[in-house]
Design a protein around this motif. Structure first.
Motif, PDB file in Angstrom:
ATOM      1  N   GLU A  52       0.822  -1.202   0.000  1.00  0.00           N
ATOM      2  CA  GLU A  52       0.000   0.000   0.000  1.00  0.00           C
ATOM      3  C   GLU A  52       0.862   1.260   0.000  1.00  0.00           C
ATOM      4  O   GLU A  52       1.887   1.331   0.676  1.00  0.00           O
ATOM      5  CB  GLU A  52      -0.900   0.026   1.236  1.00  0.00           C
ATOM      6  CG  GLU A  52      -1.959  -1.063   1.273  1.00  0.00           C
ATOM      7  CD  GLU A  52      -3.217  -0.670   0.525  1.00  0.00           C
ATOM      8  OE1 GLU A  52      -3.194   0.338  -0.196  1.00  0.00           O
ATOM      9  OE2 GLU A  52      -4.222  -1.383   0.667  1.00  0.00           O
TER      10      GLU A  52
ATOM     11  N   GLU B 101       0.190   5.877  -0.876  1.00  0.00           N
ATOM     12  CA  GLU B 101      -0.857   6.884  -0.990  1.00  0.00           C
ATOM     13  C   GLU B 101      -1.443   6.878  -2.395  1.00  0.00           C
ATOM     14  O   GLU B 101      -0.731   7.104  -3.385  1.00  0.00           O
ATOM     15  CB  GLU B 101      -0.304   8.278  -0.671  1.00  0.00           C
ATOM     16  CG  GLU B 101      -1.376   9.359  -0.661  1.00  0.00           C
ATOM     17  CD  GLU B 101      -0.833  10.709  -0.250  1.00  0.00           C
ATOM     18  OE1 GLU B 101      -1.607  11.687  -0.295  1.00  0.00           O
ATOM     19  OE2 GLU B 101       0.352  10.783   0.117  1.00  0.00           O
ATOM     20  N   ASP B 102      -2.748   6.578  -2.503  1.00  0.00           N
ATOM     21  CA  ASP B 102      -3.452   6.520  -3.783  1.00  0.00           C
ATOM     22  C   ASP B 102      -2.756   5.584  -4.775  1.00  0.00           C
ATOM     23  O   ASP B 102      -2.772   5.805  -5.992  1.00  0.00           O
ATOM     24  CB  ASP B 102      -3.576   7.922  -4.411  1.00  0.00           C
ATOM     25  CG  ASP B 102      -4.488   8.825  -3.607  1.00  0.00           C
ATOM     26  OD1 ASP B 102      -5.426   8.313  -2.989  1.00  0.00           O
ATOM     27  OD2 ASP B 102      -4.246  10.045  -3.595  1.00  0.00           O
ATOM     28  N   PHE B 103      -2.191   4.513  -4.263  1.00  0.00           N
ATOM     29  CA  PHE B 103      -1.401   3.606  -5.103  1.00  0.00           C
ATOM     30  C   PHE B 103      -1.307   2.257  -4.399  1.00  0.00           C
ATOM     31  O   PHE B 103      -1.217   2.186  -3.185  1.00  0.00           O
ATOM     32  CB  PHE B 103      -0.006   4.189  -5.325  1.00  0.00           C
ATOM     33  CG  PHE B 103       0.817   3.474  -6.366  1.00  0.00           C
ATOM     34  CD1 PHE B 103       0.714   3.797  -7.702  1.00  0.00           C
ATOM     35  CD2 PHE B 103       1.722   2.491  -5.989  1.00  0.00           C
ATOM     36  CE1 PHE B 103       1.486   3.155  -8.658  1.00  0.00           C
ATOM     37  CE2 PHE B 103       2.496   1.843  -6.931  1.00  0.00           C
ATOM     38  CZ  PHE B 103       2.382   2.177  -8.273  1.00  0.00           C
ATOM     39  N   ARG B 104      -1.330   1.199  -5.206  1.00  0.00           N
ATOM     40  CA  ARG B 104      -1.206  -0.152  -4.662  1.00  0.00           C
ATOM     41  C   ARG B 104      -0.382  -1.003  -5.608  1.00  0.00           C
ATOM     42  O   ARG B 104      -0.435  -0.824  -6.827  1.00  0.00           O
ATOM     43  CB  ARG B 104      -2.588  -0.820  -4.557  1.00  0.00           C
ATOM     44  CG  ARG B 104      -3.225  -0.855  -3.200  1.00  0.00           C
ATOM     45  CD  ARG B 104      -4.482  -1.728  -3.263  1.00  0.00           C
ATOM     46  NE  ARG B 104      -5.033  -1.938  -1.941  1.00  0.00           N
ATOM     47  CZ  ARG B 104      -5.863  -2.914  -1.634  1.00  0.00           C
ATOM     48  NH1 ARG B 104      -6.237  -3.783  -2.566  1.00  0.00           N
ATOM     49  NH2 ARG B 104      -6.329  -3.055  -0.415  1.00  0.00           N
TER      50      ARG B 104
ATOM     51  N   ARG C 285      -4.426   5.516  -8.852  1.00  0.00           N
ATOM     52  CA  ARG C 285      -5.581   6.079  -8.144  1.00  0.00           C
ATOM     53  C   ARG C 285      -6.880   5.880  -8.899  1.00  0.00           C
ATOM     54  O   ARG C 285      -7.898   5.498  -8.326  1.00  0.00           O
ATOM     55  CB  ARG C 285      -5.338   7.575  -7.905  1.00  0.00           C
ATOM     56  CG  ARG C 285      -6.515   8.332  -7.284  1.00  0.00           C
ATOM     57  CD  ARG C 285      -6.130   9.763  -6.979  1.00  0.00           C
ATOM     58  NE  ARG C 285      -5.628  10.445  -8.162  1.00  0.00           N
ATOM     59  CZ  ARG C 285      -5.049  11.653  -8.145  1.00  0.00           C
ATOM     60  NH1 ARG C 285      -4.886  12.279  -6.997  1.00  0.00           N
ATOM     61  NH2 ARG C 285      -4.629  12.208  -9.262  1.00  0.00           N
ATOM     62  N   GLU C 286      -6.873   6.127 -10.226  1.00  0.00           N
ATOM     63  CA  GLU C 286      -8.103   5.997 -11.006  1.00  0.00           C
ATOM     64  C   GLU C 286      -8.582   4.550 -11.046  1.00  0.00           C
ATOM     65  O   GLU C 286      -9.777   4.280 -10.978  1.00  0.00           O
ATOM     66  CB  GLU C 286      -7.880   6.522 -12.434  1.00  0.00           C
ATOM     67  CG  GLU C 286      -9.118   6.511 -13.304  1.00  0.00           C
ATOM     68  CD  GLU C 286     -10.183   7.503 -12.876  1.00  0.00           C
ATOM     69  OE1 GLU C 286     -11.262   7.505 -13.488  1.00  0.00           O
ATOM     70  OE2 GLU C 286      -9.947   8.276 -11.922  1.00  0.00           O
TER      71      GLU C 286
ATOM     72  N   LEU D 179      -8.122   2.333  -8.703  1.00  0.00           N
ATOM     73  CA  LEU D 179      -8.677   2.050  -7.381  1.00  0.00           C
ATOM     74  C   LEU D 179     -10.060   2.678  -7.210  1.00  0.00           C
ATOM     75  O   LEU D 179     -10.919   2.135  -6.515  1.00  0.00           O
ATOM     76  CB  LEU D 179      -7.730   2.561  -6.293  1.00  0.00           C
ATOM     77  CG  LEU D 179      -6.343   1.901  -6.253  1.00  0.00           C
ATOM     78  CD1 LEU D 179      -5.438   2.618  -5.258  1.00  0.00           C
ATOM     79  CD2 LEU D 179      -6.458   0.427  -5.891  1.00  0.00           C
ATOM     80  N   ARG D 180     -10.287   3.821  -7.865  1.00  0.00           N
ATOM     81  CA  ARG D 180     -11.565   4.525  -7.732  1.00  0.00           C
ATOM     82  C   ARG D 180     -12.664   3.866  -8.544  1.00  0.00           C
ATOM     83  O   ARG D 180     -13.794   3.713  -8.078  1.00  0.00           O
ATOM     84  CB  ARG D 180     -11.407   5.991  -8.179  1.00  0.00           C
ATOM     85  CG  ARG D 180     -12.675   6.826  -8.017  1.00  0.00           C
ATOM     86  CD  ARG D 180     -12.483   8.224  -8.581  1.00  0.00           C
ATOM     87  NE  ARG D 180     -12.418   8.215 -10.036  1.00  0.00           N
ATOM     88  CZ  ARG D 180     -13.484   8.227 -10.835  1.00  0.00           C
ATOM     89  NH1 ARG D 180     -14.716   8.224 -10.308  1.00  0.00           N
ATOM     90  NH2 ARG D 180     -13.346   8.236 -12.135  1.00  0.00           N
TER      91      ARG D 180
ATOM     92  N   GLY E 125      -9.510  -2.288  -5.646  1.00  0.00           N
ATOM     93  CA  GLY E 125      -9.061  -1.658  -4.410  1.00  0.00           C
ATOM     94  C   GLY E 125      -9.690  -2.243  -3.163  1.00  0.00           C
ATOM     95  O   GLY E 125      -9.187  -2.045  -2.059  1.00  0.00           O
TER      96      GLY E 125
END
Length: 209
Positions: A17, A19-22, A65-66, A68-69, A74
């Motif tokens: 994990e 920030e805004d990334f995996r 991020r996109e 995951l959104r 996510g």
């Protein structure tokens, strides 16, 4: 490009994990790793991801991020499984329909109808996507190319409800057999249908119809 014919499932064995990334690490079966290289495209629940590292059976993929959104990736945890398809190659049989691996939205599973040797799943799509959904048309559900069985009316603005019918082979080969009511699946609208509908809308708008 992908065909929507899921080749199997793979287990998520690690998550890194940020920030805004995996970064997801999947344990890919040997037959799915044959010829696999860093930079190759592999669809996870219908989402086109790029191989970033290979360590034996463990293969890593980065999620922005996109991704995951918009998708259900996510929400996954270690031990969960995903549908897998390697990118199509020239000469491969297109047993499903051409898919890009670009998920447009998620749909909620509303209802499961059991019948001998098959299962019907009812989903609800966001209202703005209803114009792309037609009975007997194609749709990508968690990376599987499926035929829309029927559409039923709902209150205006609530969404569009459609069903797909799953044969035993699909239930065995994919994670769709494990879906439960309230769960969310990734949806890719048939690109050809989307292009036709949007073209007709533009022409009618230009004519003032």
């Amino acid at each position: 490009m992908f065909t929507g014919i899921v080749q199997g499932t793979a287990e998520l064995v690690a998550i890194d994990e940020a920030e805004d990334f995996r970064t997801h690490v999947l344990a890919l079966p040997e037959d799915m790793r044959h010829g696999l290289e860093i930079g190759a495209s592999v669809a996870h629940n219908g989402v086109c991801l790029t191989v970033t590292q290979i360590d034996g059976e463990n293969v890593s993929f980065d999620l922005m991020r996109e991704t995951l959104r918009v998708t259900n990736l996510g929400a996954l945890g270690v031990g969960d499984r995903v549908n897998i398809e390697r990118a199509a190659r020239f000469g491969d049989e297109i047993g499903g329909h051409a898919m890009s691996g670009h998920v447009i939205a998620m749909a909620e599973l509303l209802e499961i109808d059991e019948a001998p040797n098959n299962r019907r799943l009812w989903f609800r799509l966001p209202a703005e996507l209803g114009r792309f959904v037609f009975a007997k048309g194609y749709i990508g559900v968690d990376g599987a190319s499926l035929t829309i069985g029927a559409i039923r009316p709902v209150q205006q603005g609530v969404g569009t409800e459609f069903c797909v019918d799953l044969i035993p082979e699909t239930l065995t080969r994919t994670i769709l057999g494990e879906c439960s009511v309230g769960g969310r699946v990734n949806i890719e609208i048939d690109p050809q249908t989307q292009a036709i509908v949007e073209t007709v809308e533009r022409v009618m708008a230009a004519r003032g119809d």
